[in-house]
Design a protein around this motif. Sequence first.
Motif, mmCIF file in Angstrom:
data_model
loop_
_atom_site.group_PDB
_atom_site.id
_atom_site.type_symbol
_atom_site.label_atom_id
_atom_site.label_comp_id
_atom_site.label_asym_id
_atom_site.label_seq_id
_atom_site.Cartn_x
_atom_site.Cartn_y
_atom_site.Cartn_z
ATOM 1 N N CYS A 10 -7.884 77.636 -2.519
ATOM 2 C CA CYS A 10 -9.261 77.876 -2.937
ATOM 3 C C CYS A 10 -9.896 78.969 -2.077
ATOM 4 O O CYS A 10 -9.768 78.966 -0.851
ATOM 5 C CB CYS A 10 -10.054 76.579 -2.804
ATOM 6 S SG CYS A 10 -11.810 76.728 -3.165
ATOM 7 N N CYS A 13 -13.160 76.923 0.048
ATOM 8 C CA CYS A 13 -12.857 76.024 1.177
ATOM 9 C C CYS A 13 -11.599 76.423 1.938
ATOM 10 O O CYS A 13 -11.452 76.101 3.110
ATOM 11 C CB CYS A 13 -12.754 74.581 0.706
ATOM 12 S SG CYS A 13 -11.295 74.214 -0.312
ATOM 13 N N SER A 16 -7.794 73.349 -0.311
ATOM 14 C CA SER A 16 -7.201 72.746 -1.509
ATOM 15 C C SER A 16 -6.598 73.802 -2.435
ATOM 16 O O SER A 16 -7.043 74.949 -2.454
ATOM 17 C CB SER A 16 -8.268 71.970 -2.280
ATOM 18 O OG SER A 16 -8.811 70.949 -1.484
ATOM 19 N N CYS A 30 -11.040 75.516 -6.197
ATOM 20 C CA CYS A 30 -10.443 74.188 -6.402
ATOM 21 C C CYS A 30 -11.410 73.309 -7.189
ATOM 22 O O CYS A 30 -12.560 73.670 -7.437
ATOM 23 C CB CYS A 30 -10.091 73.549 -5.061
ATOM 24 S SG CYS A 30 -11.503 73.026 -4.066
ATOM 25 N N ASP A 31 -10.953 72.143 -7.556
ATOM 26 C CA ASP A 31 -11.745 71.208 -8.347
ATOM 27 C C ASP A 31 -12.998 70.752 -7.600
ATOM 28 O O ASP A 31 -14.039 70.523 -8.200
ATOM 29 C CB ASP A 31 -10.884 70.007 -8.721
ATOM 30 C CG ASP A 31 -11.214 69.448 -10.081
ATOM 31 O OD1 ASP A 31 -11.839 70.169 -10.879
ATOM 32 O OD2 ASP A 31 -10.842 68.298 -10.348
ATOM 33 N N ASN A 32 -12.903 70.614 -6.274
ATOM 34 C CA ASN A 32 -14.048 70.141 -5.487
ATOM 35 C C ASN A 32 -15.111 71.209 -5.287
ATOM 36 O O ASN A 32 -16.279 70.888 -5.103
ATOM 37 C CB ASN A 32 -13.585 69.627 -4.125
ATOM 38 C CG ASN A 32 -12.752 68.375 -4.238
ATOM 39 O OD1 ASN A 32 -12.968 67.551 -5.115
ATOM 40 N ND2 ASN A 32 -11.775 68.231 -3.368
ATOM 41 N N CYS A 33 -14.728 72.473 -5.281
ATOM 42 C CA CYS A 33 -15.676 73.558 -5.012
ATOM 43 C C CYS A 33 -16.268 74.192 -6.268
ATOM 44 O O CYS A 33 -17.242 74.926 -6.184
ATOM 45 C CB CYS A 33 -15.005 74.648 -4.174
ATOM 46 S SG CYS A 33 -14.588 74.101 -2.502
ATOM 47 N N ARG A 34 -15.695 73.931 -7.419
ATOM 48 C CA ARG A 34 -16.199 74.577 -8.632
ATOM 49 C C ARG A 34 -17.417 73.857 -9.190
ATOM 50 O O ARG A 34 -17.578 72.652 -9.041
ATOM 51 C CB ARG A 34 -15.122 74.683 -9.703
ATOM 52 C CG ARG A 34 -14.836 73.407 -10.434
ATOM 53 C CD ARG A 34 -13.834 73.643 -11.524
ATOM 54 N NE ARG A 34 -13.486 72.386 -12.159
ATOM 55 C CZ ARG A 34 -12.863 72.303 -13.296
ATOM 56 N NH1 ARG A 34 -12.487 73.404 -13.921
ATOM 57 N NH2 ARG A 34 -12.570 71.138 -13.813
ATOM 58 N N LYS A 35 -18.282 74.631 -9.783
ATOM 59 C CA LYS A 35 -19.464 74.119 -10.462
ATOM 60 C C LYS A 35 -19.240 74.350 -11.953
ATOM 61 O O LYS A 35 -19.112 75.486 -12.389
ATOM 62 C CB LYS A 35 -20.723 74.862 -10.022
ATOM 63 C CG LYS A 35 -20.999 74.796 -8.542
ATOM 64 C CD LYS A 35 -21.510 73.439 -8.188
ATOM 65 C CE LYS A 35 -21.947 73.417 -6.731
ATOM 66 N NZ LYS A 35 -22.476 72.146 -6.329
#
Length: 69
Positions: A10, A13, A16, A30-35
């Motif tokens: 990513c 971050c 990930s 990554c999945d956690n950082c995308r909006k």
Amino acid sequence: MRITDGKILCGVCGVSPSVVYCDGCEIPICDNCRKLDLWGYGCGHVDPKSFCKVCHADIKINPYSGNIE
């Protein structure tokens, strides 16, 4: 929305594996950082958009969810 191969980390971050490229600046995210955002056009047509935090908040890139000053 362009999907990555998951081999690139990513760009936000740096930890990930990425899943998609930002629809604004094209960095891998990554999945956690995308909006995630949904843009509707006409009757029943919706396009999913993925943004990094910076592009998501930029009204010039994302007029539907950007910060209005």
